[in-house]
Each structure stands twice: as C-alpha cells, then as structure tokens.
Scaffold this active site. Structure first.
Site, PDB file in Angstrom:
ATOM      1  N   HIS A   1      36.713   5.517  72.043  1.00  0.00           N
ATOM      2  CA  HIS A   1      35.331   5.235  71.655  1.00  0.00           C
ATOM      3  C   HIS A   1      34.613   4.418  72.718  1.00  0.00           C
ATOM      4  O   HIS A   1      35.248   3.791  73.567  1.00  0.00           O
ATOM      5  CB  HIS A   1      35.286   4.468  70.330  1.00  0.00           C
ATOM      6  CG  HIS A   1      35.553   5.337  69.129  1.00  0.00           C
ATOM      7  ND1 HIS A   1      36.813   5.674  68.721  1.00  0.00           N
ATOM      8  CD2 HIS A   1      34.693   5.942  68.271  1.00  0.00           C
ATOM      9  CE1 HIS A   1      36.737   6.448  67.649  1.00  0.00           C
ATOM     10  NE2 HIS A   1      35.460   6.628  67.353  1.00  0.00           N
TER      11      HIS A   1
ATOM     12  N   LYS B   1      32.188  -0.664  70.077  1.00  0.00           N
ATOM     13  CA  LYS B   1      32.801  -0.520  68.753  1.00  0.00           C
ATOM     14  C   LYS B   1      33.518  -1.805  68.330  1.00  0.00           C
ATOM     15  O   LYS B   1      34.235  -2.405  69.123  1.00  0.00           O
ATOM     16  CB  LYS B   1      33.779   0.661  68.765  1.00  0.00           C
ATOM     17  CG  LYS B   1      34.322   0.985  67.397  1.00  0.00           C
ATOM     18  CD  LYS B   1      34.884   2.376  67.331  1.00  0.00           C
ATOM     19  CE  LYS B   1      35.467   2.680  65.959  1.00  0.00           C
ATOM     20  NZ  LYS B   1      34.485   2.538  64.884  1.00  0.00           N
TER      21      LYS B   1
HETATM   22  N1  NAI Z   1      31.379   7.691  59.575  1.00  0.00           N
HETATM   23  C1  NAI Z   1      30.969   8.174  60.741  1.00  0.00           C
HETATM   24  O1  NAI Z   1      30.958   9.385  60.988  1.00  0.00           O
HETATM   25  C2  NAI Z   1      30.503   7.216  61.778  1.00  0.00           C
HETATM   26  C3  NAI Z   1      30.608   5.895  61.532  1.00  0.00           C
HETATM   27  N2  NAI Z   1      30.182   4.995  62.437  1.00  0.00           N
HETATM   28  C4  NAI Z   1      30.261   3.610  62.021  1.00  0.00           C
HETATM   29  O2  NAI Z   1      28.955   3.185  61.672  1.00  0.00           O
HETATM   30  C5  NAI Z   1      28.799   1.800  61.940  1.00  0.00           C
HETATM   31  C6  NAI Z   1      27.567   1.613  62.826  1.00  0.00           C
HETATM   32  O3  NAI Z   1      27.817   2.212  64.071  1.00  0.00           O
HETATM   33  P1  NAI Z   1      26.709   2.185  65.244  1.00  0.00           P
HETATM   34  O4  NAI Z   1      25.433   2.721  64.737  1.00  0.00           O
HETATM   35  O5  NAI Z   1      27.377   2.801  66.410  1.00  0.00           O
HETATM   36  O6  NAI Z   1      26.591   0.613  65.488  1.00  0.00           O
HETATM   37  P2  NAI Z   1      25.343  -0.215  66.047  1.00  0.00           P
HETATM   38  O7  NAI Z   1      25.895  -1.518  66.492  1.00  0.00           O
HETATM   39  O8  NAI Z   1      24.574   0.609  67.010  1.00  0.00           O
HETATM   40  O9  NAI Z   1      24.444  -0.428  64.753  1.00  0.00           O
HETATM   41  C7  NAI Z   1      24.758  -1.328  63.723  1.00  0.00           C
HETATM   42  C8  NAI Z   1      23.455  -1.831  63.143  1.00  0.00           C
HETATM   43  O10 NAI Z   1      23.746  -2.615  61.991  1.00  0.00           O
HETATM   44  C9  NAI Z   1      22.811  -3.652  61.959  1.00  0.00           C
HETATM   45  N3  NAI Z   1      23.280  -4.745  61.128  1.00  0.00           N
HETATM   46  C10 NAI Z   1      24.274  -5.626  61.363  1.00  0.00           C
HETATM   47  N4  NAI Z   1      24.340  -6.515  60.373  1.00  0.00           N
HETATM   48  C11 NAI Z   1      23.365  -6.203  59.495  1.00  0.00           C
HETATM   49  C12 NAI Z   1      22.918  -6.756  58.272  1.00  0.00           C
HETATM   50  N5  NAI Z   1      23.475  -7.855  57.759  1.00  0.00           N
HETATM   51  N6  NAI Z   1      21.900  -6.152  57.625  1.00  0.00           N
HETATM   52  C13 NAI Z   1      21.329  -5.061  58.123  1.00  0.00           C
HETATM   53  N7  NAI Z   1      21.683  -4.491  59.303  1.00  0.00           N
HETATM   54  C14 NAI Z   1      22.695  -5.064  59.971  1.00  0.00           C
HETATM   55  C15 NAI Z   1      22.664  -4.082  63.427  1.00  0.00           C
HETATM   56  O11 NAI Z   1      21.451  -4.781  63.611  1.00  0.00           O
HETATM   57  C16 NAI Z   1      22.662  -2.728  64.114  1.00  0.00           C
HETATM   58  O12 NAI Z   1      21.346  -2.229  64.237  1.00  0.00           O
HETATM   59  C17 NAI Z   1      30.120   1.358  62.574  1.00  0.00           C
HETATM   60  O13 NAI Z   1      30.934   0.785  61.578  1.00  0.00           O
HETATM   61  C18 NAI Z   1      30.752   2.644  63.061  1.00  0.00           C
HETATM   62  O14 NAI Z   1      32.147   2.581  63.104  1.00  0.00           O
HETATM   63  C19 NAI Z   1      29.656   5.369  63.624  1.00  0.00           C
HETATM   64  C20 NAI Z   1      29.550   6.687  63.935  1.00  0.00           C
HETATM   65  C21 NAI Z   1      29.979   7.724  63.041  1.00  0.00           C
HETATM   66  O1  LIG Z   2      31.987   3.564  65.901  1.00  0.00           O
HETATM   67  C1  LIG Z   2      31.859   4.784  66.131  1.00  0.00           C
HETATM   68  O2  LIG Z   2      31.166   5.208  67.058  1.00  0.00           O
HETATM   69  C2  LIG Z   2      32.538   5.737  65.246  1.00  0.00           C
HETATM   70  N1  LIG Z   2      33.127   5.284  64.184  1.00  0.00           N
HETATM   71  C3  LIG Z   2      33.836   6.050  63.227  1.00  0.00           C
HETATM   72  C4  LIG Z   2      35.291   5.687  63.236  1.00  0.00           C
HETATM   73  O3  LIG Z   2      35.614   4.483  63.310  1.00  0.00           O
HETATM   74  O4  LIG Z   2      36.142   6.574  63.145  1.00  0.00           O
HETATM   75  C5  LIG Z   2      33.565   7.528  63.352  1.00  0.00           C
HETATM   76  C6  LIG Z   2      33.435   8.017  64.743  1.00  0.00           C
HETATM   77  O5  LIG Z   2      34.696   8.011  65.318  1.00  0.00           O
HETATM   78  C7  LIG Z   2      32.455   7.180  65.546  1.00  0.00           C
END
Ligand code: NAI
Ligand SMILES: O=C(O)C1=N[C@H](C(=O)O)C[C@H](O)C1
Length: 266
Positions: free
Chosen positions: A155, A159
């Site tokens: 990743h 992350k």
């Molecule tokens: N399930 C999936 O397919 C995927 C899951 N993810 C997960 O999604 C999450 C976010 O990933 P990204 O967008 O890459 O991270 P990022 O760091 O770009 O975005 C996270 C956002 O959450 C906000 N945030 C943090 N604390 C907060 C609070 N108390 N209240 C409101 N907003 C708050 C931050 O300001 C930031 O804008 C991670 O846990 C990641 O692992 C990411 C990509 C795919």
């Molecule tokens: O943080 C990410 O970017 C992602 N988080 C998810 C994970 O922890 O598996 C999904 C995807 O891999 C992207």
C-alpha cells in the site's frame, strides 16, 4: 414520500471520501444529506475547495444523526474514528457501511452485537473492489489444495494500519479452509525481527508501504515443484466505488452485521 437513500459520508476530504462524495451525488436514488468531518462545523461542503455539494458538515456524529436522520453512514476515516462512528450510528438508528479498516476483534464483536440488538444492517467491508473480493475467494478455494501460503500486501505510505484489512480478511478466509499449520523450517530464527512477517495461525503476512503504490496484494501458495500466485491491483480509488454503491443498497435490507462484501454478492 421519497425512496431516495439518505447517505452521510464521514471523511469527505480524504482520498476515499472524495470519491464516495462524487459517487453518491451522481447516483440516482441516493442523496448526500450531510458529511462528518473533523473541522468546518455547520459549513456547507461547497464552501470547501473542490466540492459543489450543499450537504452540511457536522463535526459531531450524534448531532448529525439526530438532526439529519439519514438511512446510511459511509465511513472512510481512521480506525478509532470509524469504530466510534459505527457505534454512534447504530445507537441512533443509522445503518453503517464501514470501509475504514484496522478495527480490533473486540470492536467487530461489539458492533455485531449492537447491530443485532438494534436489528439494523451493518456492512464492514475490508475491500470494496470486486477484483479484490474475487482474489480473496480464489485464495480460499486454493487453500483447500495448498496448505503453505504467504500473503504480501502493498500500500501507499499514508496507510495507518498494518496488516491491511484485506490481508487480514484473506488470512481469515484461508484459515476457515485449512487446518492450522506452522510454516517454514521448525527451527527457523529471525536474525532481524519481523523478517518472517506477521503470523496468523501460521499464515505469514508481509506489509509493504511505499509512495506511488495504491492497494495491491499477492497471495502465494507453494506446493511441491509449483507456485500459485493470486494477485490483485487497485490502480486508483475508482476501483472501490461500485462496491460502495452495492453496499449502500444492500445494507438497507439487512438486520445484522455482515463482515466482507463476498457475503453479499452472488
Ligand atoms: N474498504 C475499502 O475498499 C477501502 C478502505 N480504505 C480505508 O478507508 C480509510 C480511509 O482511507 P483514505 O481515504 O485513504 O484515508 P485519508 O487519510 O485520505 O482520509 C481519511 C479522512 O478521515 C478524516 N478523519 C479523520 N478523523 C476524523 C474524524 N474524527 N471525523 C471526521 N473525519 C475524520 C481525515 O480528515 C481524512 O480526510 C482507511 O481506513 C483505509 O484503510 C481505503 C481504501 C479502500
Ligand atoms: O488504505 C487503503 O488504501 C486500503 N485499505 C483497505 C485495506 O486495508 O485492505 C482496502 C484497500 O486495500 C485500500
């Protein structure tokens, strides 16, 4: 009376949140009713650069849920925040779709219980991308025939959690399929701590974090004279959006917690 699904997104300024805002705004039958952010309380999202939605920003999830009364919360924040948001949503009659990864087993169990008690659907989706879901399912199938497996997940370097939610879920799915096994040489010793990766019931998991990566995973199965590699790459975050849309629709018809999108696709 409208049949639109009213959606709140937590983390709208994040990498995933921005994509999810666009998705909900562009999807017929869904309405972006509000967003939850750490800042900009009671502003409109359109006050921020790069957005044109009139959704109101709340910094308090309770205030958001009690004022807006949305159908669904989509959470894309951080592990601690995502858990608190999911819990607050369930206590306020809102169905969580949680993309955020890094929850502990205890947190998952607690959300499962709350979901059941309140008869409200919850989806915890370690990965929304259909290719990644298939990678996990294929790996589970392969584990029936190969008992030695190592997972390498890669990743971007922003992350927060390691191993990834996808890596963990893959290991859990493989674990359901194979008997517990300690892999490698019985006398092996790490001369550098962590060299053999994490250990989930003998399944080794290695986390790579580098700038330039998005989300990638290889599941490697070794057998006599052969190697099977099952691999998936998300090159951009658009790959996750059809899964987000499916989960928003599906959670409306659930009364309990579902962990993994593989459990809601045919
Ligand atoms: N399930 C999936 O397919 C995927 C899951 N993810 C997960 O999604 C999450 C976010 O990933 P990204 O967008 O890459 O991270 P990022 O760091 O770009 O975005 C996270 C956002 O959450 C906000 N945030 C943090 N604390 C907060 C609070 N108390 N209240 C409101 N907003 C708050 C931050 O300001 C930031 O804008 C991670 O846990 C990641 O692992 C990411 C990509 C795919
Ligand atoms: O943080 C990410 O970017 C992602 N988080 C998810 C994970 O922890 O598996 C999904 C995807 O891999 C992207």
């Amino acid at each position: 009376m409208t049949n639109e699904i009213s959606v709140v997104i937590a983390g709208p300024r994040g990498k995933m949140g921005r994509e999810a805002v666009k998705l909900v705004e562009q999807t017929e039958g869904m309405k972006l009713s509000a967003v939850i952010d750490r800042q900009y309380n009671h502003n409109q999202l359109s006050d921020l650069e790069g957005f044109n939605s009139d959704a109101v920003i709340y910094t308090s999830p309770e205030e958001c849920f009690t004022t807006v009364k949305p159908d669904v919360l989509v959470d894309l924040t951080t592990p601690e925040t995502g858990y608190l948001h999911a819990k607050t949503a369930l206590l306020n009659g809102v169905r969580p779709v949680i993309g955020t990864t890094g929850f502990t087993q205890t947190e998952l169990e607690e959300l499962k219980e709350l979901s059941k008690e309140n008869q409200l659907g919850t989806i915890i989706a370690p990965n929304f991308a259909i290719g990644a879901i298939l990678m996990m399912k294929f790996s589970q199938m392969a584990a029936k025939y190969f008992e030695d497996v190592e997972i390498i997940e890669m990743h971007h370097d922003q992350k927060l959690d390691a191993p990834s939610g996808t890596g963990l879920k893959t290991a859990e799915m493989i674990k359901e399929q194979r008997a517990s096994k300690q892999q490698g040489h019985p006398d092996e010793k790490e001369t550098v701590t962590g060299s053999r990766g994490g250990d989930i019931d003998g399944i080794r998991i290695h986390s790579v974090r580098l700038p330039g990566l998005v989300a990638h995973q290889q599941v490697m199965f070794g057998g006599e004279g052969q190697l099977l590699t099952i691999k998936h790459d998300s090159h951009d975050r658009g790959s996750f959006m059809s899964g987000v849309k499916l989960c928003i629709h599906s959670v409306m018809n659930l009364q309990e917690l579902v962990y993994g999108v593989e459990n809601i696709i045919d």
